[in-house]
Scaffold this motif. Structure first.
Motif, PDB file in Angstrom:
ATOM      1  N   TYR A   1       0.799  -1.226   0.000  1.00 18.74           N
ATOM      2  CA  TYR A   1       0.000   0.000   0.000  1.00 18.74           C
ATOM      3  C   TYR A   1       0.832   1.276   0.000  1.00 18.74           C
ATOM      4  CZ  TYR A   1       0.819  -0.391   5.054  1.00 18.74           C
ATOM      5  OH  TYR A   1       1.380  -0.527   6.295  1.00 18.74           O
ATOM      6  N   GLY A   2       2.150   1.142  -0.004  1.00 21.38           N
ATOM      7  CA  GLY A   2       3.020   2.305  -0.068  1.00 21.38           C
ATOM      8  C   GLY A   2       4.300   1.934  -0.786  1.00 21.38           C
TER       9      GLY A   2
ATOM     10  N   ASP B   1       5.656  -0.898   3.878  1.00 19.57           N
ATOM     11  CA  ASP B   1       4.243  -0.605   3.603  1.00 19.57           C
ATOM     12  C   ASP B   1       3.579  -1.782   2.894  1.00 19.57           C
ATOM     13  OD1 ASP B   1       4.598   1.871   4.743  1.00 19.57           O
ATOM     14  OD2 ASP B   1       4.843   2.914   2.843  1.00 19.57           O
TER      15      ASP B   1
ATOM     16  N   THR C   1      -7.879  -2.702   9.498  1.00 20.43           N
ATOM     17  CA  THR C   1      -6.924  -1.865  10.211  1.00 20.43           C
ATOM     18  C   THR C   1      -5.518  -2.303   9.827  1.00 20.43           C
ATOM     19  OG1 THR C   1      -8.446  -1.615  12.063  1.00 20.43           O
ATOM     20  CG2 THR C   1      -6.138  -1.100  12.487  1.00 20.43           C
ATOM     21  N   ARG C   2      -4.678  -1.327   9.520  1.00 18.66           N
ATOM     22  CA  ARG C   2      -3.276  -1.589   9.248  1.00 18.66           C
ATOM     23  C   ARG C   2      -2.449  -0.651  10.126  1.00 18.66           C
ATOM     24  NH1 ARG C   2      -3.567   0.554   2.937  1.00 18.66           N
ATOM     25  NH2 ARG C   2      -3.533   2.720   3.593  1.00 18.66           N
ATOM     26  N   PRO C   3      -1.132  -0.696  10.083  1.00 17.19           N
ATOM     27  CA  PRO C   3      -0.333   0.117  11.007  1.00 17.19           C
ATOM     28  C   PRO C   3      -0.642   1.618  10.980  1.00 17.19           C
ATOM     29  CG  PRO C   3       1.051  -1.535   9.981  1.00 17.19           C
ATOM     30  CD  PRO C   3      -0.293  -1.622   9.318  1.00 17.19           C
ATOM     31  N   ASP C   4      -1.114   2.134   9.852  1.00 18.08           N
ATOM     32  CA  ASP C   4      -1.451   3.560   9.787  1.00 18.08           C
ATOM     33  C   ASP C   4      -2.884   3.856  10.221  1.00 18.08           C
ATOM     34  OD1 ASP C   4      -2.302   2.253   7.459  1.00 18.08           O
ATOM     35  OD2 ASP C   4      -2.026   4.010   6.187  1.00 18.08           O
ATOM     36  N   GLY C   5      -3.546   2.870  10.849  1.00 12.95           N
ATOM     37  CA  GLY C   5      -4.864   3.102  11.441  1.00 12.95           C
ATOM     38  C   GLY C   5      -5.991   2.380  10.736  1.00 12.95           C
TER      39      GLY C   5
ATOM     40  N   GLN D   1      -9.048   1.673   8.316  1.00 15.76           N
ATOM     41  CA  GLN D   1      -9.263   2.062   6.916  1.00 15.76           C
ATOM     42  C   GLN D   1     -10.591   1.502   6.425  1.00 15.76           C
ATOM     43  OE1 GLN D   1      -6.952   4.039   5.534  1.00 15.76           O
ATOM     44  NE2 GLN D   1      -5.493   3.788   7.214  1.00 15.76           N
TER      45      GLN D   1
ATOM     46  N   GLU E   1      -4.730   6.609  -3.038  1.00 21.15           N
ATOM     47  CA  GLU E   1      -4.512   5.172  -2.867  1.00 21.15           C
ATOM     48  C   GLU E   1      -5.710   4.421  -3.416  1.00 21.15           C
ATOM     49  OE1 GLU E   1      -3.772   1.585   0.332  1.00 21.15           O
ATOM     50  OE2 GLU E   1      -3.932   3.635   1.102  1.00 21.15           O
TER      51      GLU E   1
END
Length: 138
Positions: free
Chosen positions: A77-78, A83, A99-103, A105, A133
């Motif tokens: 995703y990045g 990512d 939910t992923r490490p950046d919160g 979604q 994204e």
């Protein structure tokens, strides 16, 4: 003796009248059941591989171990090597929540223009996490 017999007969009749037959509950007719829960969630149509820009990608699989409306999302995703990951998702009103490490979604349906990415602008069948994204079918 007659009084006792009369009393016992009366009690037997009252007991019989008080007995309720409890029939098992009938299931709703098929026409009603069809309106309650769709046979498959619309998000099941998203199962498969989706392509983003610059190597970003998303693969959605059903999570049969948990059941209906649950998914396993494998994604890059990045652009950074970190990512990437595999995340559990669940059907929600607007799409698939995960939910992923950046919160937390929300993956939702849209078109290429809605991704905000000019390289995907002409695509029609896309999934969007946020502006910038998105992933589309080829």
């Amino acid at each position: 003796m007659k009084k006792t017999l009369f009393l016992l007969s009366t009690l037997a009749l009252l007991a019989a009248c008080n007995h309720e037959d409890k029939a098992p509950a009938k299931p709703a007719p098929p026409s009603v059941q069809a309106t309650l829960v769709p046979p498959t969630p619309p998000t099941d149509q998203w199962v498969g591989k989706w392509i983003g820009v610059e190597g970003l990608n998303l693969t959605i699989a059903k999570d049969d171990a948990i059941g209906r409306g649950h998914y396993i999302l494998t994604m890059q995703y990045g652009l950074d090597a970190g990512d990437t990951g595999t995340f559990k998702g669940e059907e929600a009103d607007d799409g698939i929540a995960f939910t992923r490490p950046d919160g937390p979604q929300m993956l939702r349906a849209g078109d290429g223009e809605a991704t905000g990415l000019k390289w995907l602008a002409d695509k029609k069948d896309c999934l969007i996490v946020a502006t910038g994204e998105g992933y589309c079918r080829q």
